[in-house]
Design an enzyme around this catalytic site. Structure first.
Site, PDB file in Angstrom:
ATOM      1  N   ASP A 210      -2.136   6.908   2.798  1.00  9.82           N
ATOM      2  CA  ASP A 210      -1.554   7.737   1.545  1.00  9.82           C
ATOM      3  C   ASP A 210      -0.632   7.196   1.072  1.00  9.82           C
ATOM      4  O   ASP A 210       0.050   8.126   0.386  1.00  9.82           O
ATOM      5  CB  ASP A 210      -1.364   9.095   2.605  1.00  9.82           C
ATOM      6  CG  ASP A 210      -0.143   8.787   3.746  1.00  9.82           C
ATOM      7  OD1 ASP A 210       0.149   7.804   3.737  1.00  9.82           O
ATOM      8  OD2 ASP A 210       0.090   9.740   4.268  1.00  9.82           O
TER       9      ASP A 210
ATOM     10  N   GLY B 190       0.607  -1.323  -0.124  1.00  8.37           N
ATOM     11  CA  GLY B 190      -0.089   0.094   0.013  1.00  8.37           C
ATOM     12  C   GLY B 190       0.858   1.245   0.008  1.00  8.37           C
ATOM     13  O   GLY B 190       0.424   2.366  -0.505  1.00  8.37           O
ATOM     14  N   ARG B 191       2.040   1.032   0.315  1.00  3.49           N
ATOM     15  CA  ARG B 191       3.145   2.158   0.489  1.00  3.49           C
ATOM     16  C   ARG B 191       4.479   2.009   0.016  1.00  3.49           C
ATOM     17  O   ARG B 191       5.345   2.628   0.173  1.00  3.49           O
ATOM     18  CB  ARG B 191       3.134   2.940   1.911  1.00  3.49           C
ATOM     19  CG  ARG B 191       3.758   1.926   2.749  1.00  3.49           C
ATOM     20  CD  ARG B 191       4.187   2.563   4.049  1.00  3.49           C
ATOM     21  NE  ARG B 191       4.014   1.384   4.918  1.00  3.49           N
ATOM     22  CZ  ARG B 191       4.324   1.171   6.252  1.00  3.49           C
ATOM     23  NH1 ARG B 191       4.755   2.495   6.644  1.00  3.49           N
ATOM     24  NH2 ARG B 191       4.422   0.338   7.086  1.00  3.49           N
TER      25      ARG B 191
ATOM     26  N   ASP C 123       2.216 -11.126   7.034  1.00  2.92           N
ATOM     27  CA  ASP C 123       2.569 -10.537   5.903  1.00  2.92           C
ATOM     28  C   ASP C 123       3.999  -9.761   6.101  1.00  2.92           C
ATOM     29  O   ASP C 123       4.377  -9.152   5.159  1.00  2.92           O
ATOM     30  CB  ASP C 123       1.524  -9.467   5.811  1.00  2.92           C
ATOM     31  CG  ASP C 123       1.098  -8.700   6.638  1.00  2.92           C
ATOM     32  OD1 ASP C 123       0.766  -9.311   7.819  1.00  2.92           O
ATOM     33  OD2 ASP C 123       1.437  -7.426   6.862  1.00  2.92           O
TER      34      ASP C 123
HETATM   35  P1  AMP Z   1       2.858  -2.791   7.679  1.00  2.96           P
HETATM   36  O1  AMP Z   1       2.761  -1.698   8.730  1.00  2.96           O
HETATM   37  O2  AMP Z   1       4.148  -2.452   6.827  1.00  2.96           O
HETATM   38  O3  AMP Z   1       3.064  -3.939   7.955  1.00  2.96           O
HETATM   39  O4  AMP Z   1       1.733  -2.517   6.766  1.00  2.96           O
HETATM   40  C1  AMP Z   1       0.670  -3.490   6.888  1.00  2.96           C
HETATM   41  C2  AMP Z   1      -0.252  -3.023   5.772  1.00  2.96           C
HETATM   42  O5  AMP Z   1      -0.805  -1.696   5.696  1.00  2.96           O
HETATM   43  C3  AMP Z   1       0.326  -3.146   4.115  1.00  2.96           C
HETATM   44  O6  AMP Z   1      -0.650  -3.594   3.325  1.00  2.96           O
HETATM   45  C4  AMP Z   1       0.827  -1.745   3.975  1.00  2.96           C
HETATM   46  O7  AMP Z   1       1.224  -1.657   2.675  1.00  2.96           O
HETATM   47  C5  AMP Z   1      -0.369  -1.047   4.541  1.00  2.96           C
HETATM   48  N1  AMP Z   1       0.065   0.583   4.711  1.00  2.96           N
HETATM   49  C6  AMP Z   1       0.712   0.718   5.946  1.00  2.96           C
HETATM   50  N2  AMP Z   1       1.070   2.308   5.819  1.00  2.96           N
HETATM   51  C7  AMP Z   1       0.358   2.713   4.594  1.00  2.96           C
HETATM   52  C8  AMP Z   1      -0.036   3.934   3.977  1.00  2.96           C
HETATM   53  N3  AMP Z   1       0.632   4.993   4.706  1.00  2.96           N
HETATM   54  N4  AMP Z   1      -0.477   4.113   3.088  1.00  2.96           N
HETATM   55  C9  AMP Z   1      -1.085   2.792   2.327  1.00  2.96           C
HETATM   56  N5  AMP Z   1      -0.783   1.593   2.956  1.00  2.96           N
HETATM   57  C10 AMP Z   1      -0.290   1.386   3.915  1.00  2.96           C
HETATM   58 MG    MG Z   2       4.318  -5.224   6.381  1.00  2.00          MG
END
Ligand code: AMP
Ligand code: MG
Length: 487
Positions: free
Chosen positions: A120, A87-88, A247
């Site tokens: 975002d 997502g980012r 994930d």
């Molecule tokens: P993480 O915290 O990296 O393990 O992310 C968990 C999920 O949330 C993943 O699918 C990320 O891509 C999504 N995600 C986290 N932060 C953002 C952000 N700022 N914008 C979009 N997606 C996000």
């Molecule tokens: Mg992650």
């Protein structure tokens, strides 16, 4: 010209979403890992900071790069989410490095993707700096992890609880395939995709499995073995990942997605730092059990590939899990034996290790320094170690037992001392130092503390006087109790 060879982009369409990074206003280079760039064979030797900032903000796309977001699902704190995905983060592509290894290059914080949901797609500067420091620390500590290639500021602000400066982090990974990538397709009962993904993972990470009688079982065994080794290495240095969701577990066996990760200061087996881990699911000592749980989720996805007969498949999967449960304590013990400077095995070793850990716990002694000072004790300089404890009688008793036990080793004391010092780091990326450098960068635009720390963590097994400040545990007012996610 940098040669990209984007094997993941060639997988079926439903694996990925092609997406370009969103342009940012005024990117500026914070850091560029030149030795890593050379290792990757990137043709950037002549690029100045301004050009590097354009490239590693996503404003300029290198020729041969095919930017995409990867689809994945995952269990977050035990609850299944059928669609997460990048997502980012945006994968720029893959290169084959100078030693022949295929490596992903990915931007993090480079804008929205079809998987962004309400996010975002951006990253705040703080988490970018944290991931840079911790990835490079892990590398220096010899622990498999994604690497930091570059960090930039964007010249834009991102809105979190408050407005913060934005950043983009570029990381390098053996791959970004996660347990959750398999789960994405399993949730859709897409067996064809699971097979294509498994074949890709075998080719890329477990080529020997291809020769096995059952390649998919061999792949599962390989992934379980890599995770087991990884978690044992984490525990040996007091690392807490913080969000071991499925994930956030790479099938390559690399540490990935350093969100609210932290290293222990004083030893507390059930320590949790993450602000979102209310139940302590991902506490320090829970990590082996969680890794096994995550492998079980992976095994479920692979059942259709393991055997046509469901019962046979389940039996194979259970065998892998039982093996993990049996082998982990052995690997853990061998790791802690190594920390005590012991090469041989004796029946009482586990008690010797546990009793020391108990003393460290009761005395609320710094985990890293206790083992580092034990190296001095092995050299005859006992006081620095001993004086860390309050219950001197108990630690003296323990020291006498350890000395006697070490006396039965065959390796020369000098050699064992070298090994001990190469196993027990003096410098870990301490939470309070990370917070400090983030504050300097975010509040004052001062990146000097970041660069200073980067130099210190590159030599974790040395005690250089110029880096002694990085060895110190936090003083009362410096203590960090909570860490926050990458978002
Ligand atoms: P993480 O915290 O990296 O393990 O992310 C968990 C999920 O949330 C993943 O699918 C990320 O891509 C999504 N995600 C986290 N932060 C953002 C952000 N700022 N914008 C979009 N997606 C996000
Ligand atoms: Mg992650």
């Amino acid at each position: 010209m940098t040669q990209f060879d984007n094997s993941y982009a060639r997988l079926p369409e439903r694996f990925t979403a092609a997406v370009m990074p969103t342009q940012v206003k005024a990117p500026q280079l914070i850091a560029f890992n030149k030795p890593l760039a050379e290792e990757l064979g990137l043709d950037l030797a002549d690029a100045d900071d301004a050009r590097l900032a354009q490239i590693f903000s996503g404003n300029t796309i290198l020729q041969g790069s095919e930017p995409l977001a990867m689809a994945y699902a995952g269990h977050q704190f035990g609850g299944f989410v059928p669609q997460l995905g990048d997502g980012r983060a945006i994968l720029l592509g893959e290169v084959v490095d100078t030693s022949g290894k295929r490596r992903d290059i990915q931007l993090k914080g480079s804008g929205r993707t079809p998987f962004s949901r309400r996010g975002d797609g951006r990253a705040a500067l703080g988490p970018v700096l944290r991931e840079y420091i911790v990835s490079e620390s892990m590398y220096a500590l010899g622990i498999p992890a994604t690497r930091a290639l570059a960090a930039v500021t964007t010249g834009e602000r991102v809105q979190r609880e408050t407005g913060l400066p934005g950043g983009v982090f570029t990381r390098v990974a053996a791959s970004h395939i996660r347990v959750g990538t398999f789960q994405f397709f399993a949730a859709r009962e897409d067996n064809e995709a699971i097979k294509a993904l498994a074949d890709h993972v075998i080719d890329r990470h477990y080529p020997d499995a291809r020769q096995a009688e059952n390649p998919y079982l061999a792949m599962l065994q390989g992934i379980a073995a890599h995770q087991l080794e990884l978690i044992a290495r984490w525990l040996m240095v007091g690392f807490i990942h913080g969000v071991m969701n499925t994930d956030n577990m790479a099938v390559s066996g690399e540490t990935i997605d350093f969100g609210p990760c932290a290293f222990l200061d004083e030893y507390q087996p059930m320590k949790v730092f993450s602000s979102i881990d209310a139940q302590g699911r991902y506490a320090y000592n829970n990590q082996p059990g969680i890794a096994q749980w995550n492998i079980a989720r992976l095994a479920e996805c692979l059942l259709p590939l393991l055997d046509e007969n469901v019962e046979n498949a389940a039996e194979m999967a259970n065998g892998v899990l039982a093996d993990f449960a049996k082998t982990f304590p052995q690997r853990w013990l061998s790791g802690f034996r190594q920390k005590l400077g012991l090469d041989t095995q004796e029946d009482d070793d586990e008690a010797l290790v546990q009793d020391l850990l108990e003393q460290i716990k009761l005395g609320e002694v710094d985990f890293t320094l206790a083992f580092r000072r034990l190296c001095d004790a092995a050299e005859g300089n006992v006081e620095p170690f001993r004086s860390m404890f309050i219950d001197l009688h108990s630690i003296d008793t323990w020291l006498a037992r350890w000395k006697e036990r070490a006396g039965r080793e065959v390796t020369l004391p000098k050699e064992r001392l070298v090994n001990m010092r190469a196993t027990n780091p003096a410098i870990i990326p301490r939470n309070h130092r990370i917070e400090e450098l983030i504050a300097a960068a975010v509040e004052d635009g001062d990146f000097e503390p970041f660069h200073d720390m980067l130099k210190a963590i590159a030599k974790p097994f040395e005690e250089l006087p110029e880096f002694s400040v990085y060895m110190q545990p936090p003083m009362g007012h410096e203590r960090v109790f909570r860490t926050f996610c990458g978002t």
